[in-house]
Write an enzyme that holds these catalytic residues in place. Sequence first.
Site, PDB file in Angstrom:
ATOM      1  N   HIS A 218      -8.852 -35.487  22.469  1.00  0.00           N
ATOM      2  CA  HIS A 218      -8.426 -34.931  21.179  1.00  0.00           C
ATOM      3  C   HIS A 218      -9.013 -33.565  20.859  1.00  0.00           C
ATOM      4  O   HIS A 218      -8.664 -32.945  19.863  1.00  0.00           O
ATOM      5  CB  HIS A 218      -8.773 -35.899  20.040  1.00  0.00           C
ATOM      6  CG  HIS A 218     -10.230 -35.872  19.676  1.00  0.00           C
ATOM      7  ND1 HIS A 218     -11.160 -36.601  20.358  1.00  0.00           N
ATOM      8  CD2 HIS A 218     -10.899 -35.185  18.722  1.00  0.00           C
ATOM      9  CE1 HIS A 218     -12.355 -36.377  19.840  1.00  0.00           C
ATOM     10  NE2 HIS A 218     -12.234 -35.518  18.854  1.00  0.00           N
TER      11      HIS A 218
HETATM   12  C1  UD1 Z   1     -12.152 -33.994  13.877  1.00  0.00           C
HETATM   13  C2  UD1 Z   1     -13.481 -33.266  14.057  1.00  0.00           C
HETATM   14  C3  UD1 Z   1     -14.069 -33.617  15.412  1.00  0.00           C
HETATM   15  C4  UD1 Z   1     -14.151 -35.114  15.630  1.00  0.00           C
HETATM   16  C5  UD1 Z   1     -12.781 -35.715  15.375  1.00  0.00           C
HETATM   17  C6  UD1 Z   1     -12.787 -37.222  15.528  1.00  0.00           C
HETATM   18  C7  UD1 Z   1     -13.644 -31.052  13.000  1.00  0.00           C
HETATM   19  C8  UD1 Z   1     -13.635 -29.599  13.253  1.00  0.00           C
HETATM   20  N1  UD1 Z   1     -13.290 -31.813  14.043  1.00  0.00           N
HETATM   21  O1  UD1 Z   1     -11.281 -33.489  14.865  1.00  0.00           O
HETATM   22  O2  UD1 Z   1     -15.377 -33.078  15.488  1.00  0.00           O
HETATM   23  O3  UD1 Z   1     -14.553 -35.368  16.951  1.00  0.00           O
HETATM   24  O4  UD1 Z   1     -12.369 -35.375  14.054  1.00  0.00           O
HETATM   25  O5  UD1 Z   1     -11.495 -37.749  15.547  1.00  0.00           O
HETATM   26  O6  UD1 Z   1     -13.970 -31.463  11.919  1.00  0.00           O
HETATM   27  N2  UD1 Z   1      -4.206 -35.830  11.877  1.00  0.00           N
HETATM   28  C9  UD1 Z   1      -3.299 -36.780  11.541  1.00  0.00           C
HETATM   29  N3  UD1 Z   1      -3.760 -37.915  10.947  1.00  0.00           N
HETATM   30  C10 UD1 Z   1      -5.065 -38.125  10.686  1.00  0.00           C
HETATM   31  C11 UD1 Z   1      -5.984 -37.131  11.053  1.00  0.00           C
HETATM   32  C12 UD1 Z   1      -5.552 -35.976  11.650  1.00  0.00           C
HETATM   33  O7  UD1 Z   1      -2.107 -36.636  11.759  1.00  0.00           O
HETATM   34  O8  UD1 Z   1      -5.412 -39.164  10.128  1.00  0.00           O
HETATM   35  C13 UD1 Z   1      -3.749 -34.576  12.488  1.00  0.00           C
HETATM   36  C14 UD1 Z   1      -3.942 -33.421  11.492  1.00  0.00           C
HETATM   37  O9  UD1 Z   1      -2.787 -33.210  10.788  1.00  0.00           O
HETATM   38  C15 UD1 Z   1      -4.278 -32.284  12.401  1.00  0.00           C
HETATM   39  C16 UD1 Z   1      -4.891 -32.911  13.622  1.00  0.00           C
HETATM   40  O10 UD1 Z   1      -4.583 -34.293  13.593  1.00  0.00           O
HETATM   41  O11 UD1 Z   1      -3.113 -31.616  12.820  1.00  0.00           O
HETATM   42  C17 UD1 Z   1      -6.357 -32.658  13.750  1.00  0.00           C
HETATM   43  O12 UD1 Z   1      -7.136 -33.229  12.722  1.00  0.00           O
HETATM   44  P1  UD1 Z   1      -8.570 -32.593  12.357  1.00  0.00           P
HETATM   45  O13 UD1 Z   1      -9.256 -33.441  11.395  1.00  0.00           O
HETATM   46  O14 UD1 Z   1      -8.430 -31.133  12.052  1.00  0.00           O
HETATM   47  O15 UD1 Z   1      -9.373 -32.575  13.700  1.00  0.00           O
HETATM   48  P2  UD1 Z   1      -9.698 -33.673  14.762  1.00  0.00           P
HETATM   49  O16 UD1 Z   1      -9.146 -33.213  16.036  1.00  0.00           O
HETATM   50  O17 UD1 Z   1      -9.389 -35.052  14.329  1.00  0.00           O
END
Ligand code: UD1
Length: 352
Positions: free
Chosen positions: A196
């Site tokens: 991820h």
């Molecule tokens: C975040 C953390 C990372 C951690 C990870 C665990 C930061 C910078 N990164 O990364 O350190 O290892 O969480 O999972 O804080 N999305 C969904 N549904 C959700 C959550 C996210 O669709 O419930 C999508 C969002 O729309 C976005 C993407 O996933 O496009 C990334 O989500 P984001 O929270 O920015 O970062 P992670 O990759 O999850």
Amino acid sequence: MKIVTIIGARPQFIKASALSKLIKKQKKIKEIIIHTGQHYDYEMSNVFFKELNIPKPKYNLSIKSNYHGEMTSKMIMGIEKILIKEKPDYTLVYGDTNSTLAGALASKKLHIPVIHIESGLRSFNKKMPEEINRVLTDHCSDILFTPSKLADQNLKKEGITKNIINIGDVMYDLFKSVNSKIKKNKKVYDILVTIHRVENTNFKIKMLNIIKNLNKLSNNYSILFPLHPRTKNILKKNKILKLLNSKIKIVKPLSYKNTMYYLKYTNFLITDSGGMQKEAFFSKTQTLTIRDETEWKETIELGWNRLAKPVNDQIFIKTKKFMNYYGKIKNVYGNGSAAKLILKKLKYLNNH
Ligand code: UD1
């Protein structure tokens, strides 16, 4: 004593569960939880609250954004308002996500002392959003709970010398309580895969290489691949999700207990997650980490983990090579009583 705890992303729910449950039993310490909303899908958030009995957040800021600056600044604004209203004695943050940094900054600017749990980790790669979050959070924290000796040393090298308390890893507390109760009751897989990180997902060439290697492995091994929403969205957008061999079992993100189940009975983990590298280490599962570096260096030194780049056949070759390897046993992340040690310190602060 009143504490405001800020959580928002999947690993933080896991980290908070042991301590929040302990605090709930205390008469003299009150915890108020803010959920920033960074993770919001059922499989990324609610399932952990249910399964791990984490106390319900009093506030949910519901902040969703694809841009880190926008996400972090909206979180700071939301958290600041609540801190002004709640006037806690301390703010408590976990790990290295945008929610961690937002909580620490909002609090420090209001002169509310910050407690950082899982402090001192460094990958020394400032291109990682998590590395920026960790360094900045540590530098505005007043009490720094660390998981390892290496973390203590990292802080000292940056001139942070006061209030560093080594308590071991909070994730180990939960792991110990859950792992011992797991019984074999469903299909198991040879290899578990989770990907991820932005450093991988945002580069089509890397994702194509990961797919190629997994497909090659799937001819000999059964593979379970729970897909993080970020990974799924990007693979779909790039029209490469369909390139994964149909023999690879793709599922939604797993709950904590299911992750521990598959880790316990799998031979091998391929991941870019920080938390999973450690959970595999606790579970004595061999791991290949698809990154250029790791902040969990002890897992590599002890022979349970190694790095691979998504280039050529590296993933395929290293997986085959280390599949039946056995590392050294050494207790480097404490003994699973981190939450108790944090509580002890909180009680001390409350009485002085
Ligand atoms: C975040 C953390 C990372 C951690 C990870 C665990 C930061 C910078 N990164 O990364 O350190 O290892 O969480 O999972 O804080 N999305 C969904 N549904 C959700 C959550 C996210 O669709 O419930 C999508 C969002 O729309 C976005 C993407 O996933 O496009 C990334 O989500 P984001 O929270 O920015 O970062 P992670 O990759 O999850």
